[in-house]
Design a protein around this motif. Structure first.
Motif, PDB file in Angstrom:
ATOM      1  N   PRO A 133       0.845  -1.199   0.000  1.00  0.00           N
ATOM      2  CA  PRO A 133       0.000   0.000   0.000  1.00  0.00           C
ATOM      3  C   PRO A 133       0.882   1.250   0.000  1.00  0.00           C
ATOM      4  CG  PRO A 133       0.100  -0.939   2.203  1.00  0.00           C
ATOM      5  CD  PRO A 133       0.788  -1.921   1.289  1.00  0.00           C
ATOM      6  N   ASP A 134       0.309   2.347  -0.421  1.00  0.00           N
ATOM      7  CA  ASP A 134       1.051   3.615  -0.485  1.00  0.00           C
ATOM      8  C   ASP A 134       1.688   3.894   0.872  1.00  0.00           C
ATOM      9  OD1 ASP A 134       1.904   6.292  -0.766  1.00  0.00           O
ATOM     10  OD2 ASP A 134       0.281   6.700  -2.185  1.00  0.00           O
ATOM     11  N   PRO A 135       3.023   4.034   0.944  1.00  0.00           N
ATOM     12  CA  PRO A 135       3.692   4.211   2.239  1.00  0.00           C
ATOM     13  C   PRO A 135       3.616   5.614   2.804  1.00  0.00           C
ATOM     14  CG  PRO A 135       5.314   4.253   0.490  1.00  0.00           C
ATOM     15  CD  PRO A 135       3.995   3.936  -0.173  1.00  0.00           C
ATOM     16  N   TRP A 136       3.251   6.603   1.989  1.00  0.00           N
ATOM     17  CA  TRP A 136       3.232   7.985   2.458  1.00  0.00           C
ATOM     18  C   TRP A 136       4.470   8.255   3.316  1.00  0.00           C
ATOM     19  CZ3 TRP A 136       0.256  11.132  -0.017  1.00  0.00           C
ATOM     20  CH2 TRP A 136      -0.937  10.679  -0.579  1.00  0.00           C
ATOM     21  N   PRO A 137       5.645   8.286   2.694  1.00  0.00           N
ATOM     22  CA  PRO A 137       6.899   8.327   3.452  1.00  0.00           C
ATOM     23  C   PRO A 137       7.146   9.597   4.265  1.00  0.00           C
ATOM     24  CG  PRO A 137       7.306   8.594   1.103  1.00  0.00           C
ATOM     25  CD  PRO A 137       5.866   8.224   1.236  1.00  0.00           C
ATOM     26  N   LYS A 138       6.583  10.738   3.835  1.00  0.00           N
ATOM     27  CA  LYS A 138       6.803  11.960   4.597  1.00  0.00           C
ATOM     28  C   LYS A 138       6.031  11.909   5.914  1.00  0.00           C
ATOM     29  CE  LYS A 138       7.656  14.863   0.547  1.00  0.00           C
ATOM     30  NZ  LYS A 138       7.223  16.052  -0.234  1.00  0.00           N
ATOM     31  N   LYS A 139       6.679  12.325   6.998  1.00  0.00           N
ATOM     32  CA  LYS A 139       6.074  12.203   8.320  1.00  0.00           C
ATOM     33  C   LYS A 139       4.726  12.890   8.400  1.00  0.00           C
ATOM     34  CE  LYS A 139       7.120  12.700  13.232  1.00  0.00           C
ATOM     35  NZ  LYS A 139       8.129  13.120  14.248  1.00  0.00           N
ATOM     36  N   ARG A 140       4.587  14.045   7.782  1.00  0.00           N
ATOM     37  CA  ARG A 140       3.327  14.784   7.868  1.00  0.00           C
ATOM     38  C   ARG A 140       2.188  14.068   7.136  1.00  0.00           C
ATOM     39  NH1 ARG A 140       6.277  17.802   4.027  1.00  0.00           N
ATOM     40  NH2 ARG A 140       5.185  18.146   2.034  1.00  0.00           N
ATOM     41  N   HIS A 141       2.546  13.071   6.310  1.00  0.00           N
ATOM     42  CA  HIS A 141       1.539  12.321   5.568  1.00  0.00           C
ATOM     43  C   HIS A 141       1.236  10.959   6.170  1.00  0.00           C
ATOM     44  CE1 HIS A 141       2.683  14.747   1.704  1.00  0.00           C
ATOM     45  NE2 HIS A 141       1.805  15.399   2.473  1.00  0.00           N
ATOM     46  N   HIS A 142       1.898  10.592   7.264  1.00  0.00           N
ATOM     47  CA  HIS A 142       1.689   9.260   7.852  1.00  0.00           C
ATOM     48  C   HIS A 142       0.221   9.028   8.227  1.00  0.00           C
ATOM     49  CE1 HIS A 142       6.169   8.534   9.116  1.00  0.00           C
ATOM     50  NE2 HIS A 142       5.988   8.624   7.805  1.00  0.00           N
ATOM     51  N   LYS A 143      -0.493  10.104   8.538  1.00  0.00           N
ATOM     52  CA  LYS A 143      -1.905   9.963   8.917  1.00  0.00           C
ATOM     53  C   LYS A 143      -2.754   9.465   7.757  1.00  0.00           C
ATOM     54  CE  LYS A 143      -2.724  14.861   7.868  1.00  0.00           C
ATOM     55  NZ  LYS A 143      -3.081  16.190   8.424  1.00  0.00           N
ATOM     56  N   ARG A 144      -2.203   9.516   6.525  1.00  0.00           N
ATOM     57  CA  ARG A 144      -2.950   9.040   5.357  1.00  0.00           C
ATOM     58  C   ARG A 144      -2.758   7.542   5.100  1.00  0.00           C
ATOM     59  NH1 ARG A 144      -1.651  13.809   0.866  1.00  0.00           N
ATOM     60  NH2 ARG A 144      -2.331  15.583   2.128  1.00  0.00           N
ATOM     61  N   ARG A 145      -1.863   6.916   5.820  1.00  0.00           N
ATOM     62  CA  ARG A 145      -1.612   5.494   5.602  1.00  0.00           C
ATOM     63  C   ARG A 145      -2.867   4.684   5.879  1.00  0.00           C
ATOM     64  NH1 ARG A 145       4.470   4.936   8.336  1.00  0.00           N
ATOM     65  NH2 ARG A 145       5.618   5.590   6.461  1.00  0.00           N
ATOM     66  N   LEU A 146      -3.054   3.646   5.074  1.00  0.00           N
ATOM     67  CA  LEU A 146      -4.251   2.819   5.193  1.00  0.00           C
ATOM     68  C   LEU A 146      -4.267   1.990   6.466  1.00  0.00           C
ATOM     69  CD1 LEU A 146      -6.849   1.717   3.837  1.00  0.00           C
ATOM     70  CD2 LEU A 146      -5.404  -0.031   2.765  1.00  0.00           C
ATOM     71  N   ILE A 147      -3.115   1.416   6.817  1.00  0.00           N
ATOM     72  CA  ILE A 147      -3.065   0.506   7.963  1.00  0.00           C
ATOM     73  C   ILE A 147      -3.049   1.308   9.255  1.00  0.00           C
ATOM     74  CG2 ILE A 147      -1.885  -1.447   9.037  1.00  0.00           C
ATOM     75  CD1 ILE A 147      -3.037  -1.985   6.250  1.00  0.00           C
ATOM     76  N   GLN A 148      -4.240   1.583   9.770  1.00  0.00           N
ATOM     77  CA  GLN A 148      -4.425   2.282  11.022  1.00  0.00           C
ATOM     78  C   GLN A 148      -5.522   1.573  11.807  1.00  0.00           C
ATOM     79  OE1 GLN A 148      -4.204   6.580  11.092  1.00  0.00           O
ATOM     80  NE2 GLN A 148      -3.680   6.637   8.910  1.00  0.00           N
ATOM     81  N   ALA A 149      -5.567   1.822  13.105  1.00  0.00           N
ATOM     82  CA  ALA A 149      -6.405   1.037  14.013  1.00  0.00           C
ATOM     83  C   ALA A 149      -7.886   0.969  13.614  1.00  0.00           C
ATOM     84  CB  ALA A 149      -6.249   1.559  15.436  1.00  0.00           C
ATOM     85  N   PRO A 150      -8.559   2.076  13.285  1.00  0.00           N
ATOM     86  CA  PRO A 150      -9.989   1.965  12.946  1.00  0.00           C
ATOM     87  C   PRO A 150     -10.238   1.084  11.726  1.00  0.00           C
ATOM     88  CG  PRO A 150      -9.398   4.247  13.432  1.00  0.00           C
ATOM     89  CD  PRO A 150      -8.110   3.484  13.303  1.00  0.00           C
ATOM     90  N   PHE A 151      -9.382   1.216  10.720  1.00  0.00           N
ATOM     91  CA  PHE A 151      -9.537   0.408   9.518  1.00  0.00           C
ATOM     92  C   PHE A 151      -9.313  -1.068   9.807  1.00  0.00           C
ATOM     93  CE2 PHE A 151      -7.427  -1.666   5.878  1.00  0.00           C
ATOM     94  CZ  PHE A 151      -8.493  -1.688   4.994  1.00  0.00           C
TER      95      PHE A 151
END
Length: 238
Positions: free
Chosen positions: A143-161
């Motif tokens: 999945p898209d890694p969103w490597p910039k720290k300010r974009h980490h919140k866009r990562r798919l693998i997060q607790a609610p998901f």
């Protein structure tokens, strides 16, 4: 194709009005062959998004384990796995036209009967179309890694998901994630480990299973010394 649907139940867990989407709109090039596949083959192999539960037996024309693949890209891996596992049904979710067109062409070229596609946001598909305790497996590869720290919140693998996803898996079903970004791999491990519905099948990361083929991109990265991290969790039996 005649698709049978039933209304979602009132206890369907939901993510609030806003949620992390499985994609971000980007301009992408699409070839003439991919465009033709979209126009000619989508009516046969694609399913429309509807806020109603899918009946997999009706959609695939048989009763078989259903494996959900989120973000199949150009479809190379999905097609190879589906070809090697004809006993399983594969439901691929992707939003980009080029990838969907490519996957449709691979279905046609390989004579695959066990793949269906939904071109829509994966979070909404999970929430509205997949019944609780129904999936035999889930694949989320690179999945898209969103490597910039300010974009980490866009990562798919997060607790609610992951909580939503786990609720759609049968007890004993597996979740297989893979990434070539080390930082993201550790976030994935942390999030998956914290989900009470899931259990790790390994101590930390897992070796790449035989059923996940190594892509050309991955092979080139490994040759250059880049790592790839696999995680395989199972829905607990409790």
């Amino acid at each position: 194709m005649n698709i049978q649907v039933t209304p979602p139940s009132s206890d369907t867990p939901a993510i609030g009005g806003t949620h992390i989407r499985s994609f971000v709109h980007r301009r992408s090039h699409i070839t003439l062959r991919q465009q033709q596949a979209l126009e000619q083959l989508a009516p046969r192999w694609s399913l429309p998004y509807k806020p109603a539960l899918l009946n997999p037996e009706a959609v695939f024309g048989r009763a078989a384990p259903t494996i959900l693949e989120i973000g199949f890209g150009m479809g190379e891996t999905t097609a190879k796995i589906a070809l090697a596992r004809p006993e399983d049904n594969f439901l691929g979710v992707e939003v980009f036209n080029a990838g969907v067109g490519s996957m449709l062409q691979k279905i046609e070229d390989n004579g695959l009967q066990n793949i269906r596609i939904i071109q829509h946001d994966a979070v909404e598909v999970l929430r509205d179309m997949i019944a609780p305790d129904s999936l035999a497996g889930v694949h989320i590869y690179f999945p898209d890694p969103w490597p910039k720290k300010r974009h980490h919140k866009r990562r798919l693998i997060q607790a609610p998901f992951i909580a939503l996803l786990a609720s759609r898996m049968k007890p004993g079903a597996y979740l297989h994630c893979a990434t070539d970004w080390e930082h993201y791999s550790h976030q994935m491990l942390e999030v998956l480990t914290a989900e009470p519905q899931l259990e790790n099948t390994c101590e930390g990361f897992a070796p790449r299973p035989d059923y996940r083929p190594q892509t050309k991109f991955e092979t080139r990265g490994l040759r250059l010394g880049h790592g790839v991290w696999d995680l395989i969790f199972r829905r607990s039996q409790a």
